[in-house]
Design a protein around this motif. Structure first.
Motif, PDB file in Angstrom:
ATOM      1  N   THR A   1      92.336 -21.310 -25.005  1.00 26.81           N
ATOM      2  CA  THR A   1      91.674 -22.315 -25.803  1.00 26.81           C
ATOM      3  C   THR A   1      91.458 -22.297 -27.266  1.00 26.81           C
ATOM      4  O   THR A   1      92.109 -22.853 -28.127  1.00 26.81           O
ATOM      5  CB  THR A   1      90.317 -22.748 -25.300  1.00 26.81           C
ATOM      6  N   ARG A   2      91.171 -20.979 -27.557  1.00 29.98           N
ATOM      7  CA  ARG A   2      91.098 -20.446 -28.925  1.00 29.98           C
ATOM      8  C   ARG A   2      92.361 -20.285 -29.686  1.00 29.98           C
ATOM      9  O   ARG A   2      92.567 -20.827 -30.783  1.00 29.98           O
ATOM     10  CB  ARG A   2      90.473 -19.212 -29.188  1.00 29.98           C
ATOM     11  N   ARG A   3      93.483 -20.004 -28.796  1.00 32.12           N
ATOM     12  CA  ARG A   3      94.755 -20.022 -29.408  1.00 32.12           C
ATOM     13  C   ARG A   3      95.335 -21.291 -29.616  1.00 32.12           C
ATOM     14  O   ARG A   3      96.170 -21.377 -30.756  1.00 32.12           O
ATOM     15  CB  ARG A   3      95.720 -18.973 -28.486  1.00 32.12           C
ATOM     16  N   ASN A   4      95.232 -22.087 -28.869  1.00 28.92           N
ATOM     17  CA  ASN A   4      95.929 -23.440 -29.077  1.00 28.92           C
ATOM     18  C   ASN A   4      95.089 -24.204 -30.291  1.00 28.92           C
ATOM     19  O   ASN A   4      95.634 -24.890 -31.026  1.00 28.92           O
ATOM     20  CB  ASN A   4      95.545 -24.534 -27.731  1.00 28.92           C
ATOM     21  N   ALA A   5      93.608 -23.719 -30.454  1.00 27.06           N
ATOM     22  CA  ALA A   5      92.872 -24.322 -31.676  1.00 27.06           C
ATOM     23  C   ALA A   5      93.414 -23.698 -33.113  1.00 27.06           C
ATOM     24  O   ALA A   5      93.678 -24.385 -34.140  1.00 27.06           O
ATOM     25  CB  ALA A   5      91.670 -24.025 -31.602  1.00 27.06           C
ATOM     26  N   GLU A   6      93.827 -22.634 -32.906  1.00 25.99           N
ATOM     27  CA  GLU A   6      94.592 -21.782 -34.221  1.00 25.99           C
ATOM     28  C   GLU A   6      95.645 -22.512 -34.391  1.00 25.99           C
ATOM     29  O   GLU A   6      96.088 -22.578 -35.421  1.00 25.99           O
ATOM     30  CB  GLU A   6      94.586 -20.309 -33.833  1.00 25.99           C
TER      31      GLU A   6
END
Length: 842
Positions: A572-577
Motif C-alpha cells: 500500500t505504501r509503495r503504491n502511494a509513493e
C-alpha cells in the motif's frame, strides 16, 4: 661476729632471663631458623677472616716486591745516565779541540778510534760541518752499514731525525730518538755542536748501539733478577727481553698484575725507556694449599648447614601448608552456600556445615546424631521423604538429584534439590553418604516466570503483521518462524533464504549520517557469507507483494550465529509513493508550462525580431531581383543572413519545446556549463524585457553531475525569473538592476558538491516569511501560485542536494536576496533509478 656474704649482682641473671623470655616467645619455625643461621654465620665469618688475612699478607708481599723492582730500576737508570754523561763529556772535549783547531782530521779519527775501542757502546764518531758534509769519520768494525760513513759524504735530513737542526738552533748537545727499522740494530745519535767565532760550524756526531748500552750500562745483578729491556716511545723492545703475559704466574686468581717498572733514560728523555719485570716462576704451594683446604672445609660446612636449613624449612613449610589447607577447607565449608550433610551407613547424621544449619534454622549440635524423621521434614512429606532416604541409603539415588520440600525451624517451607554421593575414606572404604542441598526456590520462581514470559512473547510474535524467521548462517534450517511467515512461505527455510537473496541483490544505500555504524560491526566476518543490506524493499512475485526486509544478526541460544529476517508488507505504501511521484512529475511539467505562459509575451517579442528580419530580407531580395540590381554574391549573403535568423528562431522554439515537454526523470552525466547556458537563454528573454542585467560566472573544469538536466534548468529558470520580478517590484535604478549567477565547487558535509547561487538586488524576503516560502501554495507575490519554490526544493532534494535562502544586508537595510543550492558530485540517482526500474508495474 661473722659478716654475711654480699649477694652477687643481678644484671647477668636479669639479662639471661630476658634472653630466655625472648627466645621462648619466638615460634618454633623462627627458633629453627636462628639455630641454623648462627653456625652458618660463624663459618662465613671465619672464612672471611681467613681470606682477608691471606689477601692482606699477599698484598703486603706484592708491595715489597714492587718497591724492590722500582728501586733496582731507578739504580739501573742512574748507571745508564752516568755512562751516557761520561761519553757525552768525552765527545764535548773532542768538540772543544776541534773548535780550537788543535787537531786535524787524522788526529780526530785517531782519538775516535781510541774512544770506540775503549767504550764498546760507541759504534761511530763523525765530524760534520755546517753543510752536513762529513769531514772525518770512524766506525767500529761491528757497526751496522748505516753507521759506516765515508769522509766527503753528505748526511741526509732523515738520517739525523732532526737532532742536527736542534743542535744548530739550541747550540747544546742533543740526543736523537732511537733510529733504525730493525729494533735489535737500533742506534742512538748524539749531536755536539761546533762553533767558529760565534757561528755554527757543524757537530761532532756520536752514535751509540742501544744493545751495547744495555749490555754494558745495566748492572749484571739487575739483569739476573729481572727481565730488563730498553724500549722506544712506541713500546718497541730495542734490547733485552720481557716476559709475555701468559708467562707470568699468579699465586691466587685475584693476585695483582706482574711486578714491573719503567723509567725514561736521561739525558735521552722519553724517546728511550728502561723497563724491568720481576721473574715469577713458581707458586706459593704451601700458601695456596692452606687457603684451598680452609676454603674447601668451610664450603663443606656451609653446604651441610644449608642442607640442614633447607630440610628445616621444608618441614616448616609442610606444617604451614597443612595448617593453611585445614583452615582453607574449614573456611570453604563455612562460606559455601550449598548445604552439606553426611550420613553414616545406618542413616544417622554425622556432619552438617553452617550453610545447612542456616537453611534449616537448626544448629549443628541439634542435628548431629539424629535419625529419621529429621526435624526439618514437613509432616505431610514424611512418607515421601522416608522412601527417598531409603533409596539414598541403598544407593538408588538418581545422579541428577531430586527435589524435596524442607521446613525451617520457624515453620516456613522452601524448595530444595538434593544430590547424593558415597562417602569414601582414605582406605577406599565407604563410611556413609554425602548429601548436598541447594535452595531452588528463587530459580524455580524465575523459571516459571520465564515460561510465562516465553508464552507471552510467542503470542506477540504470532500476532505480528510482519513475517519473522530465524535461521543459522549458511543453512536452510529454520530455528523460529511466526504465524505470518508460515502462511506465506510454509515451515521450510526456502522462504528465509529467498528473502535474503532478494535483499542482497539490492544496492546498499550510503547512509547520510557520517557517524552511522556498520550493520556488521563486531560480527565475525568469516562467518557472514550471506551479508545482505540492513534494510531493503523487494518484490515477491509469488505473493504479489512489496516487502520491506530487515536483517539482524544474533547469537542463538545454543551459541550458533544466526540471522533474523523481518518482512513487512509495504504494498500500500509503495503504491502511494508511485502515485505521489507521478503527481510530482505532473506538477513539475505544469510549473514549466506556467513559467513559459508567464514569459509568453517576452518569447513572442524575442521571436518577432528574427521573423521581422526574415521578412525584410525576403522583400528586399524580391525588389532587387525584379529590378535586376542584385548580384549572385549579394544574393547569397542575403540568403545566408535569412537562414541564420530562421535558425535562431528555430533554436528558441526548440529550447522552449524541450523545456515544457513532459518526460520521465532521466538522470545522466550532465555538463554544468551547458545546463547553465540553456537556462540563461530562456531566462534572459524575460530579464531583458524587465531591463535587468544578468552576470553569470561558471568556474572552469567543473565535474559532470549525475542529474536530470531539464529539472536543474527548471530550478535555475525559476530562480532567475523570481530574481528579475523581485528587482522589478523593488523599483531599483538602472545601475542597481542586475543579477549575479555564480556556479563553482565547494566542500559540504565531507563531500564534494557544485553550488549554484542567484543574487539579486530586490527588496529581499521578510524574516517572518523565510521559514514558509517553501510551503505549498504559499507565495510572497500577489499573483503567485506558491508552487515554484516548493517544486524547486523538491527537485534539489530529489538529487540529494540542499537549498537555502538568505537576505543580503548593508547595515540594517536589505540590499537583495540570495537563493543557492548545491548538488553532490558523487550521486546515488543512478542506483535509485535502477531500483525504480526493477518495479515490474512501472
Amino acid at each position: 661476729m661473722t659478716r654475711e656474704p654480699t649477694p652477687p649482682p643481678q644484671r647477668p641473671r636479669e639479662a639471661t632471663t630476658w634472653w630466655k623470655r625472648w627466645w621462648r616467645k619466638l615460634p618454633p619455625s623462627r627458633q629453627d631458623r636462628f639455630a641454623t643461621l648462627g653456625p652458618l654465620l660463624a663459618v662465613l665469618l671465619f672464612l672471611c677472616a681467613i681470606v682477608v688475612a691471606i689477601a692482606y699478607l699477599r698484598y703486603e708481599e706484592i708491595d715489597r716486591e714492587q718497591e724492590a723492582v722500582t728501586r733496582d730500576v731507578e739504580y739501573a737508570q742512574q748507571r745508564l745516565r752516568l755512562r751516557l754523561l761520561e761519553r757525552q763529556e768525552q765527545l764535548m772535549r773532542l768538540a772543544r779541540e776541534v773548535d780550537n783547531k788543535e787537531i786535524s782530521t787524522e788526529e780526530f779519527e785517531f782519538q775516535a778510534e781510541s774512544l770506540i775501542s775503549q767504550f764498546p757502546e760507541l759504534i761511530a764518531i763523525n765530524w760534520v760541518d755546517a753543510r752536513r758534509n762529513i769531514l772525518a769519520s770512524y766506525a767500529s768494525p761491528s757497526a751496522p752499514l748505516s753507521a759506516q760513513r765515508q769522509p766527503g759524504a753528505t748526511l741526509a735530513a732523515n738520517e739525523t731525525d732532526g737532532s742536527f737542526e736542534l743542535a744548530r738552533d739550541l747550540r747544546q748537545p742533543i740526543y736523537s730518538r732511537p733510529m733504525g727499522e730493525e729494533p735489535r740494530l737500533a742506534t742512538l745519535m748524539l749531536q755536539v755542536p761546533l762553533s767558529e767565532q760565534g757561528r755554527f760550524a757543524g757537530t761532532v756526531m756520536g752514535e751509540y748501539a742501544i744493545d751495547g748500552l744495555m749490555r754494558f750500562g745495566v748492572p749484571p745483578e739487575i739483569m739476573s733478577r729481572y727481565a730488563v729491556a730498553l724500549m722506544d716511545d712506541r713500546e718497541r723492545v730495542l734490547s733485552g727481553s720481557l716476559q709475555s703475559p701468559s708467562a707470568v704466574q699468579r699465586l691466587l686468581p685475584w693476585s695483582a698484575p706482574p711486578l714491573e717498572h719503567e723509567v725514561p733514560v736521561s739525558p735521552v728523555g722519553n724517546g728511550l725507556l728502561l723497563k724491568a719485570q720481576g721473574y715469577r716462576t713458581s707458586q706459593d704451594i704451601v700458601g695456596n694449599g692452606f687457603f684451598w683446604v680452609i676454603g674447601a672445609l668451610s664450603a663443606l660446612t656451609v653446604w651441610m648447614l644449608l642442607g640442614t636449613w633447607r630440610h628445616t624449612r621444608r618441614r616448616v613449610q609442610a606444617q604451614q601448608a597443612l595448617i593453611a589447607e585445614t583452615n582453607f577447607r574449614r573456611a570453604m565449608e563455612n562460606s559455601m552456600l550449598t548445604g552439606m550433610r553426611a550420613l553414616d551407613l545406618q542413616g544417622r547424621i554425622s556432619y552438617v556445615n553452617p550453610a545447612f544449619c542456616f537453611m534449616t534454622g537448626w544448629t549443628e549440635p541439634e542435628l548431629v546424631g539424629r535419625t529419621a524423621p529429621f526435624p526439618y521434614w514437613p509432616e505431610e512429606e514424611y512418607e515421601y521423604l522416608t522412601s527417598r532416604l531409603d533409596d539414598e541409603l541403598n544407593g538408588r539415588s538418581t545422579p541428577g538429584g531430586f527435589e524435596v520440600r524442607v521446613q525451617r525451624r520457624d515453620g516456613t517451607i522452601f524448595d530444595a534439590r538434593m544430590y547424593v554421593s558415597p562417602l569414601i575414606d582414605p582406605n577406599q572404604n565407604q563410611t556413609g553418604w554425602m548429601t548436598s542441598m541447594t535452595d531452588i526456590t528463587e530459580p524455580k520462581r524465575i523459571r516459571e516466570e520465564l515460561s510465562a514470559s516465553y508464552e507471552r512473547f510467542t503470542t506477540v510474535l504470532e500476532s505480528l503483521d510482519s513475517a519473522v524467521s530465524v535461521a543459522p548462517l549458511g543453512s536452510n534450517e529454520v530455528l523460529f518462524a511466526n504465524k505470518l511467515y508460515r502462511q506465506w512461505f510454509g515451515t521450510r527455510g526456502h522462504g528465509h533464504r529467498r528473502l535474503l537473496d532478494l535483499a542482497s541483490s539490492q544496492p546498499n544505500p550510503v547512509p547520510d549520517d557520517g557517524d552511522a555504524v556498520d550493520a556488521f560491526a563486531g560480527m565475525p566476518t568469516d562467518a557472514l557469507t550471506d551479508a545482505g543490506a540492513e534494510n531493503a524493499e523487494v518484490f515477491v512475485e509469488d505473493l504479489g507483494r512489496w516487502l520491506e526486509v530487515r536483517t539482524r544478526y544474533l547469537t542463538w541460544v545454543d551459541g550458533r550465529l544466526a540471522q533474523m529476517v523481518i518482512s513487512s508488507d509495504i504494498t500500500t505504501r509503495r503504491n502511494a509513493e508511485i502515485q505521489a511521484a507521478q503527481q510530482a512529475e505532473r506538477a513539475q511539467t505544469a510549473s514549466r508550462l506556467i513559467t513559459m505562459g508567464e514569459m509568453a509575451s517576452s518569447v513572442a517579442h524575442e521571436l518577432n525580431q528574427p521573423l521581422t528580419a526574415i521578412s525584410n530580407y525576403c522583400n528586399g531580395m524580391i525588389s532587387r531581383v525584379n529590378e535586376q540590381r542584385i548580384s549572385t554574391e549579394e544574393l547569397l549573403a542575403a540568403l545566408d543572413k535569412t537562414a541564420r535568423q530562421a535558425q535562431r528562431a528555430g533554436q528558441i522554439i526548440q529550447r522552449i519545446r524541450s523545456f515544457v515537454k513532459r518526460s520521465e526523470p532521466n538522470p545522466t552525466p550532465s555538463d554544468v556549463a551547458q545546463m547553465v547556458n540553456n537556462a540563461i537563454e530562456l531566462a534572459d528573454i524575460e530579464l531583458r524585457r524587465q531591463q535587468v542585467r544578468l552576470t553569470p560566472y561558471v568556474a572552469a573544469r567543473l565535474p559532470s553531475l549525475m542529474v536530470d538536466p531539464i529539472l536543474i534548468e527548471q530550478v535555475l529558470i525559476n530562480l532567475l525569473k523570481n530574481a528579475g520580478e523581485a528587482i522589478a517590484h523593488a523599483n531599483r535604478s538602472q545601475s542597481e538592476r542586475y543579477i549575479e549567477l555564480r556556479v563553482g565547487p565547494r566542500r559540504e558535509a565531507d563531500q564534494d558538491v557544485v553550488e549554484f547561487s542567484v543574487r539579486d538586488t530586490g527588496s529581499g524576503v521578510p524574516d517572518e516569511m523565510i521559514e514558509r516560502i517553501y510551503e505549498a501554495f504559499y507565495s510572497t507575490k500577489s499573483g503567485g501560485m506558491g508552487i515554484g519554490l516548493k517544486l524547486c526544493r523538491s527537485i534539489v532534494e530529489s538529487h540529494h542536494g540542499r537549498m537555502q535562502v538568505k537576505n543580503i544586508y548593508n547595515g540594517e537595510s536589505v540590499q537583495g536576496c540570495c537563493f543557492s543550492f548545491w548538488i553532490p558530485v558523487v550521486s546515488r540517482l543512478k542506483s535509485e533509478t535502477a531500483i525504480q526500474g526493477s518495479d515490474p508495474r512501472r
